[in-house]
Motif scaffolding. Structure first.
Motif, PDB file in Angstrom:
ATOM      1  N   VAL A  69       0.850  -1.140  -0.188  1.00 45.21           N
ATOM      2  CA  VAL A  69      -0.245   0.027   0.062  1.00 45.21           C
ATOM      3  C   VAL A  69       0.694   1.173   0.090  1.00 45.21           C
ATOM      4  CG1 VAL A  69      -1.776   1.211   1.309  1.00 45.21           C
ATOM      5  CG2 VAL A  69      -2.025  -1.204   0.910  1.00 45.21           C
ATOM      6  N   ALA A  70       1.761   1.258   0.690  1.00 43.61           N
ATOM      7  CA  ALA A  70       2.975   2.459   0.929  1.00 43.61           C
ATOM      8  C   ALA A  70       3.635   2.395  -0.624  1.00 43.61           C
ATOM      9  CB  ALA A  70       4.064   2.044   1.878  1.00 43.61           C
ATOM     10  N   VAL A  71       3.889   1.456  -1.173  1.00 46.32           N
ATOM     11  CA  VAL A  71       4.418   1.534  -2.527  1.00 46.32           C
ATOM     12  C   VAL A  71       3.582   1.998  -3.629  1.00 46.32           C
ATOM     13  CG1 VAL A  71       5.372   0.259  -4.514  1.00 46.32           C
ATOM     14  CG2 VAL A  71       6.249  -0.127  -2.100  1.00 46.32           C
ATOM     15  N   ALA A  72       2.440   1.701  -3.628  1.00 48.73           N
ATOM     16  CA  ALA A  72       1.356   2.196  -4.504  1.00 48.73           C
ATOM     17  C   ALA A  72       1.231   3.777  -4.253  1.00 48.73           C
ATOM     18  CB  ALA A  72       0.180   1.317  -4.222  1.00 48.73           C
ATOM     19  N   GLY A  73       0.891   3.984  -3.049  1.00 52.71           N
ATOM     20  CA  GLY A  73       0.660   5.457  -2.600  1.00 52.71           C
ATOM     21  C   GLY A  73       1.944   6.404  -2.933  1.00 52.71           C
ATOM     22  N   ALA A  74       2.992   5.818  -2.921  1.00 51.17           N
ATOM     23  CA  ALA A  74       4.088   6.708  -3.199  1.00 51.17           C
ATOM     24  C   ALA A  74       4.173   6.639  -4.758  1.00 51.17           C
ATOM     25  CB  ALA A  74       5.466   5.997  -2.913  1.00 51.17           C
ATOM     26  N   MET A  75       3.879   5.803  -5.688  1.00 50.66           N
ATOM     27  CA  MET A  75       3.735   6.070  -6.878  1.00 50.66           C
ATOM     28  C   MET A  75       2.566   7.095  -7.396  1.00 50.66           C
ATOM     29  SD  MET A  75       4.689   2.099  -8.455  1.00 50.66           S
ATOM     30  CE  MET A  75       5.012   2.776  -9.938  1.00 50.66           C
ATOM     31  N   GLY A  76       1.480   6.977  -6.558  1.00 55.49           N
ATOM     32  CA  GLY A  76       0.619   7.918  -6.983  1.00 55.49           C
ATOM     33  C   GLY A  76       0.786   9.185  -6.553  1.00 55.49           C
ATOM     34  N   LEU A  77       1.617   9.597  -5.575  1.00 51.74           N
ATOM     35  CA  LEU A  77       2.263  10.911  -5.396  1.00 51.74           C
ATOM     36  C   LEU A  77       3.316  11.268  -6.454  1.00 51.74           C
ATOM     37  CD1 LEU A  77       3.246  10.620  -1.472  1.00 51.74           C
ATOM     38  CD2 LEU A  77       1.139  11.805  -2.341  1.00 51.74           C
ATOM     39  N   ALA A  78       4.126  10.291  -7.048  1.00 54.19           N
ATOM     40  CA  ALA A  78       4.981  10.470  -7.997  1.00 54.19           C
ATOM     41  C   ALA A  78       4.130  10.977  -9.304  1.00 54.19           C
ATOM     42  CB  ALA A  78       5.873   9.264  -8.009  1.00 54.19           C
ATOM     43  N   LEU A  79       3.149  10.242  -9.659  1.00 61.92           N
ATOM     44  CA  LEU A  79       2.390  10.492 -10.819  1.00 61.92           C
ATOM     45  C   LEU A  79       1.838  12.129 -10.852  1.00 61.92           C
ATOM     46  CD1 LEU A  79       0.396   9.838 -13.342  1.00 61.92           C
ATOM     47  CD2 LEU A  79      -1.215   9.088 -11.839  1.00 61.92           C
ATOM     48  N   GLU A  80       1.568  12.314  -9.636  1.00 62.09           N
ATOM     49  CA  GLU A  80       1.069  13.865  -9.561  1.00 62.09           C
ATOM     50  C   GLU A  80       2.114  14.593  -9.646  1.00 62.09           C
ATOM     51  OE1 GLU A  80      -0.258  17.569  -8.491  1.00 62.09           O
ATOM     52  OE2 GLU A  80       1.233  16.355  -7.258  1.00 62.09           O
ATOM     53  N   LYS A  81       3.288  14.628  -8.963  1.00 60.63           N
ATOM     54  CA  LYS A  81       4.360  15.257  -8.920  1.00 60.63           C
ATOM     55  C   LYS A  81       4.923  15.540 -10.258  1.00 60.63           C
ATOM     56  CE  LYS A  81       7.308  17.952  -6.678  1.00 60.63           C
ATOM     57  NZ  LYS A  81       6.826  19.310  -5.868  1.00 60.63           N
ATOM     58  N   PHE A  82       5.249  14.367 -10.752  1.00 61.15           N
ATOM     59  CA  PHE A  82       6.139  14.426 -12.437  1.00 61.15           C
ATOM     60  C   PHE A  82       5.386  14.454 -13.336  1.00 61.15           C
ATOM     61  CE2 PHE A  82       8.818  12.254  -9.112  1.00 61.15           C
ATOM     62  CZ  PHE A  82       9.590  13.406  -8.780  1.00 61.15           C
TER      63      PHE A  82
END
Length: 280
Positions: A69-82
């Motif tokens: 869940v933490a990995v997926a959440g981090a990838m969601g944040l990366a999608l928004e950021k980059f």
């Protein structure tokens, strides 16, 4: 009620709960940014596949779930950021196309990180089915329903009782007014993508012991989650299983889009919306 109908209803409620979790992810991002995130289904895939990989390394299931869940959440944040933030101010259609591109990228990345085989997880509490009204209910289905209910209650508390939750609601209702009262709208959108991705991962982890997972499961789950955001997850799940049981399983994946088109044609403001009247 016949045992056959009871079986269809129980199966429909289970799969409908998964669609509801995916739909929640769509709704959170749309309310915060007015963007339809078509990469949402890929976070369902990432949640399931990451958990399978971590268990393969010997990590206990509870820790593997938290880490996934933490990995997926981090990838969601990366999608928004980059991907999404650099296009801030672009038309909504452009942002939607960006999320479609992100979906394709994540599927391609999954084939490199993992493979194209089907994978599964062990049920959380055994294989022995529970008999209800002549129908068999898998213990994993109870996990799906229970966790979905817990998440809905937790989100209700989060949006109603916390400052961050109220900030997300304020941004969804009136973005400019939220900025004027000091809400960091960019941060709200950023957090919304992470929260949405985490919800998708939970859905993927819950459903993997029942339906398996692979690099491409996110495509259909994402599309059906989008349909569930329009129709309602439980209603869609039950409609699917009834059509597959009484008509043909070939129609199972079509029913969601047929119903959505019917709603768009006959109830364009939603199932509970008012009637559109022509202004002169």
């Amino acid at each position: 009620m016949s045992a056959q109908l009871a079986q269809y209803l129980l199966s429909g409620v289970t799969i409908g709960a998964i669609y509801a979790l995916v739909a929640l992810g769509f709704s959170i991002i749309f309310n915060a940014s007015h963007v339809i995130n078509f990469a949402q289904g890929e976070f369902v895939m990432i949640g399931g596949m990451t958990t399978v990989s971590l268990i393969g390394t010997g990590l206990p299931l509870p820790l593997a779930i938290v880490a996934a869940v933490a990995v997926a959440g981090a990838m969601g944040l990366a999608l928004e950021k980059f991907a999404v933030e650099p296009a801030r101010g672009a038309p909504v259609v452009t942002l939607i196309i960006i999320t479609i591109g992100a979906s394709i990228f994540l599927r391609g990345l999954a084939t490199l990180v993992w493979d194209k085989k089907l994978h599964t997880l062990p049920p959380f509490s055994g294989h022995r089915p529970i008999e209800i009204a002549g129908a068999a209910l898998l213990p994993q289905s109870l996990w799906v329903l229970g966790v979905t209910l817990a998440i809905v209650l937790a989100l209700s508390w989060f949006f109603g009782r916390t400052l961050l939750g109220k900030a997300i609601l304020a941004t969804s209702h009136q973005r400019l007014a939220a900025q004027l009262v000091g809400i960091n709208v960019r941060q709200v959108v950023f957090i919304s993508f992470g929260l949405s991705a985490a919800l998708g991962a939970v859905a993927g982890i819950l459903i993997t012991p029942i339906t398996l997972t692979s690099w491409d499961v996110g495509i259909m789950l994402g599309l059906k989650g989008f349909a569930a955001a329009v129709l309602g997850g439980l209603a869609l799940g039950i409609a699917e299983t009834l059509s597959a049981g009484y008509l043909s399983s070939a129609y199972k994946d079509v029913i969601a889009f047929v119903l959505m088109l019917a709603v768009l044609f006959f109830r364009p403001r939603g199932l509970l919306g008012g009637r559109i009247t022509e202004r002169v």
